[in-house]
Every structure is written in C-alpha cells, then in structure tokens.
Design a protein around this motif. Structure first.
Motif, short mmCIF file in Angstrom:
data_model
loop_
_atom_site.label_atom_id
_atom_site.label_comp_id
_atom_site.label_asym_id
_atom_site.label_seq_id
_atom_site.Cartn_x
_atom_site.Cartn_y
_atom_site.Cartn_z
N THR A 162 7.23 -17.07 5.29
CA THR A 162 6.39 -15.87 5.40
C THR A 162 7.31 -14.75 5.86
O THR A 162 8.25 -14.98 6.61
CB THR A 162 5.22 -16.06 6.38
N TYR A 163 7.02 -13.54 5.40
CA TYR A 163 7.91 -12.42 5.65
C TYR A 163 7.24 -11.38 6.54
O TYR A 163 6.02 -11.21 6.49
CB TYR A 163 8.33 -11.79 4.33
N PRO A 164 8.03 -10.67 7.34
CA PRO A 164 7.45 -9.66 8.23
C PRO A 164 6.88 -8.49 7.44
O PRO A 164 7.37 -8.14 6.37
CB PRO A 164 8.64 -9.22 9.09
N SER A 165 5.83 -7.90 8.00
CA SER A 165 5.25 -6.70 7.42
C SER A 165 6.20 -5.52 7.65
O SER A 165 6.99 -5.54 8.60
CB SER A 165 3.90 -6.39 8.07
N VAL A 217 4.55 13.76 2.04
CA VAL A 217 4.70 12.72 3.05
C VAL A 217 4.15 11.44 2.44
O VAL A 217 3.01 11.40 1.97
CB VAL A 217 3.93 13.07 4.34
N ASP A 218 4.97 10.39 2.45
CA ASP A 218 4.56 9.10 1.89
C ASP A 218 4.63 8.02 2.95
O ASP A 218 5.51 8.03 3.82
CB ASP A 218 5.48 8.70 0.74
N ARG A 219 3.69 7.08 2.85
CA ARG A 219 3.69 5.89 3.69
C ARG A 219 3.68 4.68 2.77
O ARG A 219 2.89 4.61 1.84
CB ARG A 219 2.46 5.87 4.58
N TRP A 220 4.58 3.74 3.05
CA TRP A 220 4.68 2.52 2.27
C TRP A 220 4.54 1.34 3.22
O TRP A 220 5.19 1.31 4.26
CB TRP A 220 6.04 2.49 1.57
N GLN A 221 3.67 0.41 2.88
CA GLN A 221 3.44 -0.76 3.72
C GLN A 221 3.52 -2.03 2.89
O GLN A 221 3.10 -2.05 1.73
CB GLN A 221 2.04 -0.73 4.34
N ALA A 281 0.86 -1.19 0.00
CA ALA A 281 0.00 0.00 0.00
C ALA A 281 0.90 1.23 0.00
O ALA A 281 1.92 1.27 0.68
CB ALA A 281 -0.91 0.00 1.23
N PHE A 282 0.50 2.21 -0.81
CA PHE A 282 1.19 3.50 -0.87
C PHE A 282 0.15 4.58 -0.59
O PHE A 282 -0.91 4.59 -1.21
CB PHE A 282 1.75 3.76 -2.28
N ASP A 283 0.44 5.47 0.35
CA ASP A 283 -0.42 6.60 0.66
C ASP A 283 0.46 7.84 0.67
O ASP A 283 1.54 7.82 1.24
CB ASP A 283 -1.06 6.45 2.05
N GLY A 284 -0.02 8.91 0.06
CA GLY A 284 0.78 10.13 0.03
C GLY A 284 -0.08 11.38 0.20
O GLY A 284 -1.22 11.41 -0.23
N LEU A 285 0.49 12.37 0.84
CA LEU A 285 -0.11 13.70 0.99
C LEU A 285 0.92 14.71 0.52
O LEU A 285 2.11 14.57 0.83
CB LEU A 285 -0.45 13.99 2.45
#
Length: 169
Positions: free
Chosen positions: A98-101, A73-77, A49-53
């Motif tokens: 399985t890999y960590p978030s 400002v960006d958030r990457w998950q 997920a990518f969220d940006g303002l």
C-alpha cells in the motif's frame, strides 16, 4: 467545470473558473507468461483528484497591444494506492504493498503580450509555468511497451514542473 466571463469596461475581459476531476483506477491483469500460461496475477490501482481555480484578464492596452495575465492554482491528491501480486497456480502472495497518500498544491501563472504590427503581422511573447501529474499507471502499475521495454511503477512520483518562455512573429 464552471466558468464565468465578463467584460469590465471597454478594455478588460475577465474570466474565472474552477474544474474538478476524480479518477479511480484499477488494473486486474495476468502477467509473466511461462510455458504457455500466465503465472502471476496483479491487482493495482488507486484514486486521484484534481481541483483547480483560475482567473484571467485580457487587457486591450491600445488597439494594437493586447496583454493577457492569468493564474491557476491546482491541487493534486492520490489516495488508496496499492499493488498486489500472487502466483496463479498456488494463490501465494508474492507482493502486497500500500502506498502513502499525496497532497500537492501548485501555482501556475502566465503572462502574454501581442502587438499587431500590421493587420496581417503580429509579434508575441509569453512566459508561463505549468505542471503534469503522474498517471495511475506511472504510480501503481508496471507496464511493458513495444520493443520489450519494461516501465516499473513508482508511487513516490510527484508532479513534473515546467517553466517556459516563447516568442513568435
């Protein structure tokens, strides 16, 4: 994506906005070709997920000087990353991971200036910061390129960062 723009007085033009992107990536493939047949089956993938303002101000200081300031400002998950491999003939599990978030935030400012020397000649300069997040393939799925180059996935990759300065005439 949503964007809002508005002139503020006669010298400022303000823009602000947000954007979102969600990715669910799954690769189902056979690999390791031996004696005329594939011997491994791979399932790999995850979610991103990518969220940006962002906000930007274009300021006309004088008719020949323009200054642009911006910040983002960006958030990457990443979530649900996994890689499973099995033997095609026996269905035996050869790899199950399985890999960590991951959840990363970044601030990316920029500042630019332009001066019109004449109607046909300008000088400009800018400084900025940016990032690039790894793709689902880079995180979870190994791949082979031309020339038999093998790139192994790495679920612990973090975003690349860039700080730059440029000038032009």
């Amino acid at each position: 994506m949503l964007q809002w723009s508005r002139p503020i007085g006669t010298r400022h033009s303000l823009s602000a906005g947000t954007d979102f992107q969600w990715i669910r990536a799954t690769a189902n493939e056979d690999s390791t070709f031996v004696a005329g047949q594939f011997t491994r089956r791979r399932e790999a993938g995850g979610r991103q997920a990518f969220d940006g303002l962002y906000v930007e101000d274009v300021f006309l200081a004088t008719p020949s000087w323009r200054i642009v300031g911006a910040a983002r400002v960006d958030r990457w998950q990443t979530k649900d990353g996994a890689r499973d491999e099995s033997d095609v003939l026996t269905s035996a599990t050869l790899r199950s991971e399985t890999y960590p978030s991951q959840d990363k935030w970044t601030l990316n400012p920029s500042l630019g200036i332009r001066h019109n020397i004449t109607s046909r000649l300008s000088v400009k300069a800018s400084a900025y910061r940016a990032f690039r997040a790894p793709t689902p393939s880079e995180l979870y799925r190994p791949f082979r390129s031309r020339g038999n180059v093998i790139t192994e996935s790495n679920a612990l990759l973090t975003p690349e960062r860039l700080t730059g300065v440029q000038a032009g005439l």
